[in-house]
Enzyme design. Structure first.
Site, PDB file in Angstrom:
ATOM      1  CB  ILE A  16     -41.826 -51.639  69.572  1.00  0.00           C
ATOM      2  CG1 ILE A  16     -43.194 -51.887  70.225  1.00  0.00           C
ATOM      3  CG2 ILE A  16     -40.824 -52.669  70.074  1.00  0.00           C
ATOM      4  CD1 ILE A  16     -43.781 -53.241  69.907  1.00  0.00           C
ATOM      5  CB  ALA A  17     -37.767 -51.052  67.296  1.00  0.00           C
ATOM      6  N   GLY A  19     -36.195 -48.259  62.169  1.00  0.00           N
ATOM      7  CA  GLY A  19     -34.935 -48.459  61.468  1.00  0.00           C
ATOM      8  C   GLY A  19     -35.069 -48.042  60.024  1.00  0.00           C
ATOM      9  N   GLY A  20     -34.084 -48.458  59.205  1.00  0.00           N
ATOM     10  CA  GLY A  20     -34.072 -48.051  57.814  1.00  0.00           C
ATOM     11  C   GLY A  20     -35.197 -48.663  57.007  1.00  0.00           C
ATOM     12  CG  MET A  21     -37.841 -52.770  56.303  1.00  0.00           C
ATOM     13  SD  MET A  21     -37.706 -54.538  56.676  1.00  0.00           S
ATOM     14  CE  MET A  21     -39.251 -55.132  55.964  1.00  0.00           C
ATOM     15  N   GLY A  22     -38.351 -49.609  58.320  1.00  0.00           N
ATOM     16  CA  GLY A  22     -39.639 -49.107  58.762  1.00  0.00           C
ATOM     17  C   GLY A  22     -39.679 -48.982  60.269  1.00  0.00           C
ATOM     18  CB  VAL A  24     -41.624 -52.536  65.270  1.00  0.00           C
ATOM     19  CG1 VAL A  24     -42.463 -53.632  65.919  1.00  0.00           C
ATOM     20  CG2 VAL A  24     -40.756 -53.118  64.165  1.00  0.00           C
ATOM     21  CE  LYS A  39     -39.674 -55.939  59.860  1.00  0.00           C
ATOM     22  NZ  LYS A  39     -38.910 -57.198  59.724  1.00  0.00           N
ATOM     23  CG  ASP A 133     -29.062 -61.118  59.624  1.00  0.00           C
ATOM     24  OD1 ASP A 133     -27.863 -61.184  59.976  1.00  0.00           O
ATOM     25  OD2 ASP A 133     -29.709 -60.068  59.649  1.00  0.00           O
TER      26      ASP A 133
END
Length: 768
Positions: A16-17, A19-22, A24, A39, A133
């Protein structure tokens, strides 16, 4: 990717997506046969205990929030050397991508999306959680524009330890509130400020800060005291403009005080936005829905929670509990006026038929016979119950349409009868035929009355069934209201328990803070004690050295005395041996004395002389040894005195060097601080980077100050020197704008604490 299975039951279907954290994933829970979202955190991040703690805090915070507009978290799992969250799978896109593809959205959709986010925030805030946020990327939308708030990854529960530290900013600058940029204490009003920016972007398609750099945004939030004016399209109603302005007030006390108040205000303004044009997700022109203009096209109702829906019959606006009904929309007035016109025509037709010649009294249909009281009441009544369901409204609308058709048919029949009666009046010669027609009409009227009676009976039964259904629905609504009140009571009890827990946590934190302060005080005392112990140890070491020197001297003296004693013993033994030998010689001499008395006397004389010479030599040797021992002792004393003098001189030199070093270090520290103040006053950011260490946020804030204020007055405040390093205060006393106006800096800008660590005999880089 289909071969990836986590924990033996979550089969990955698609990405799905990431990024820098992990990343999905969309996955299938094979045990429960449901689609979920995983996630998954990068494995290298899970090796960081601090990050792992924040990740588990996110899971705990989200798991506490069970709301229809918040993404639900099911569990936290660990597999393949990583941690991951199992969450609700919500199909659609995020609001950021939606706005990039579609631009500004219609007023009704903008309000509905904002209202759903506000409901989610209201629920989170009542549970003690601030999102911190809120931005379009953290709002998910499905094709029906149903919104869900996600990513509480940096949310801090009010009863948990804070996530931020001094100098570190958490959040996204373009959507950050002023108090969050200043690292002040936050509450739910900070999230409402971010929601106001989202509302503005929904209405205009742009963020008011999108053309500013991060440093400029940070400087504006920290230094300025007012939000720059925002421009909304002229088509936006003034009340909606006031809502946006009320969310974007610079001071939290001037904003909406909670999300529930915002939701209530949007509901009050429903007549201004509920009839506006809307669109489906994706901005497909074919999916555009316009406000209804006929009874056959009822207006689309907003996707609201079941316990908050307000529905109107026949497309009328929703009514809120405790508020008077609003004006009837034009569509409903047309229906009502049409029904009244039909009734008027029926009355005229029946009156004509009643007064026709040959019509016996009582045989014509009356108003009471041709009207269904329940139908009339349905057509004329204005809806006043805001809890009526959409299904009930559709049923009533269908009943009114059927009644309208029946009345139209009756009107046509009566019109035909009227025309026949007029023809009978004009043709006297055909009166008989007219009488026959009247008889036929009477028979038909009788049949119609029977049919009408049957219909009335059916309508009565339908009305009774409807009333029974309505009673059932009201009973169900009462049960639901009782359940909601029970749930509210439980939530209130949970809130009180949560409040008690938070107070207990606060008490524990205060105790921990006191314990930490006590530990710091004890640590400081321990360090001072260690310094004192080291000084005492140094003195003891000097005393030990002196004592060892004294003992060595005594041991040397004892050794010399022992040697002298051994020498005296040897000399005595030698003398005894000589005496023995002399005695033997005397005996021999005595036996031979008579023969060689003269020779013996001569030999005795020679031996006596030899003995005297030996004694003289022995005495000389002893005197020489004593002199050598005395000289060695004198030399040792002189050496010891020399060593003590050298130690004293070395200690004095060390003290002098230490004093000179302290003076030099103080001068170096003063020079560096003055150089730092000069660089700040001259706005030399590159020079500051070379001599100091600062965070990205601090660098951005200084860059914003340098860009926005041509003149600055800078000084160095109190300087404190400790064995570990030094601390100082950088004071910015004045900020001068380009037009010459002098601005008093805020406390955050005015005072900055500096730390200069000591590295051996020199100072390290200045730390902000």
């Amino acid at each position: 990717m289909a071969d990836i299975v986590y924990s033996g039951k979550y089969a990955v279907q698609e990405l799905i997506a990431q990024g820098g954290m992990g990343v999905v994933y969309k996955a299938l829970d094979q045990k429960l046969n449901r689609v979920v979202a995983l996630k998954v955190v990068h494995a290298h991040l899970c090796r960081d205990p601090g990050f792992l703690e924040r990740f588990l805090r996110e899971a705990r915070a989200m798991a506490r929030l069970q709301h229809e507009h918040i993404v639900t978290i099911y569990s936290v799992e660990q597999d393949q050397d990583t941690q991951y969250l199992v969450m609700e799978y919500f199909p659609g896109t995020n609001l950021r991508d939606f706005l990039r593809s579609n631009g500004p959205v219609p007023l009704r959709d903008a309000v509905l999306i904002t209202r759903q986010i506000a409901q989610a925030l209201a629920y989170a805030h009542t549970h003690g959680i601030i999102h911190r946020d809120v931005k379009p990327a953290n709002v998910l939308l499905d094709p029906k524009l149903r919104a869900k708030l996600t990513d509480f990854g940096i949310a801090a529960a009010l009863d948990d330890a804070p996530l931020t530290s001094t100098g570190q900013l958490i959040g996204t600058l373009p959507y950050m509130s002023p108090e969050q940029a200043r690292d002040a204490v936050l509450d739910g009003r900070s999230d409402l400020y971010s929601l106001g920016l989202i509302f503005y972007e929904l209405l205009t398609g742009a963020n008011p800060r999108q053309n500013l750099s991060s440093a400029a945004i940070l400087g504006m939030l920290v230094s300025e005291q007012n939000m720059p004016p925002v421009q909304l399209p002229d088509t936006i109603p003034p009340d909606i403009r006031q809502v946006v302005s009320g969310l974007l007030r610079y001071r939290p006390t001037d904003r909406f005080q909670d999300a529930d108040t915002l939701v209530a205000r949007l509901d009050e303004l429903r007549p201004q936005w509920s009839g506006a044009t809307t669109m489906a997700a994706g901005n497909d022109p074919a999916a555009t829905i316009v406000a209804p203009t006929s009874p056959k096209a009822p207006p689309r109702q907003p996707s609201l929670p079941a316990d908050e829906r307000t529905v109107a019959v026949l497309g009328a606006p929703s009514l809120e509990p405790g508020k008077p009904p609003g004006p009837t929309p034009p569509d409903d007035r047309r229906i009502l006026y049409g029904a009244l016109a039909v009734l008027l025509l029926i009355a005229v037709g029946l009156g004509i038929y009643w007064y026709l010649p040959g019509s016996p009294p009582g045989t014509g249909p009356t108003i009471e016979q041709t009207q269904d009281p329940s139908a009339v009441s349905q057509m004329t009544a204005t809806p006043a119950d805001s809890s009526t369901s959409i299904e009930a409204g559709a049923s009533r609308e269908e009943d009114q349409r059927r009644e309208t058709v029946n009345l139209s048919e009756e009107r046509r029949r009566l019109e035909e009868t009227r025309r026949q009666a007029e023809a009978g009046k004009q043709d006297d010669s055909g009166r008989q035929e007219a009488a026959g027609r009247r008889e036929e009409a009477q028979r038909q009227a009788k049949a119609r009355k029977q049919e009408e009676a049957r219909k009335q009976e059916e309508a009565r039964k339908q009305e009774e069934a409807r009333k029974q259904a309505e009673a059932d629905r009201q009973a169900k609504a009462k049960q639901q209201e009782a359940a909601r009140q029970e749930e509210a009571r439980k939530q209130e009890e949970a809130r009180k328990q949560e409040e008690a827990r938070r107070q207990e946590e606060a008490r524990k934190q205060e105790e921990a803070r006191k314990q930490q302060a006590e530990a710091q005080r004890q640590e400081e005392a321990r360090k001072q004690a260690e310094i004192k112990k080291q000084e005492e140890a140094r003195k003891q070491e000097e005393a030990r050295i002196r004592e060892e020197t004294r003992k060595q001297e005594e041991a040397q003296k004892q050794a010399e005395a022992k040697k002298q004693e051994e020498a005296r013993a040897q000399e005595a033994a030698r003398k005894r041996e000589e005496e023995r030998q002399q005695e033997a010689a005397r005996q021999e001499q005595e036996s031979a004395r008579k023969q060689e008395e003269a020779r013996k006397q001569e030999e005795a004389k020679q031996q006596e002389e030899a003995r005297k010479q030996a004694e003289v030599k022995l005495q000389q040797e002893e005197a020489r040894k004593r002199e050598e021992a005395r000289k060695q002792a004198e030399a040792q004393k002189q050496e010891e005195a020399r060593r003590l003098e050298e130690s004293r001189k070395l200690a004095e030199a060390q003290k002098q060097d230490q004093a000179r070093l302290q003076v030099a270090l103080r001068k170096t520290l003063t020079d560096r601080l003055e150089q730092l103040a000069t660089l700040v006053a001259s706005k030399d950011l590159e020079g500051l980077k070379k001599i100091s260490i600062m965070s990205e946020s601090r660098m951005g804030m200084l860059g914003a100050l340098f860009d926005n204020y041509p003149g600055l007055e800078v000084s160095i405040g109190e300087v404190t020197d400790t064995p570990a390093g030094a601390t100082a205060l950088l004071l910015i006393t004045k900020l001068i704008r380009p037009n010459g106006d002098v601005v008093t800096p805020t406390p955050v800008v005015r005072k900055t604490k500096l730390l200069i660590p000591r590295e051996g005999d020199d100072w390290g880089k200045i730390r902000w």
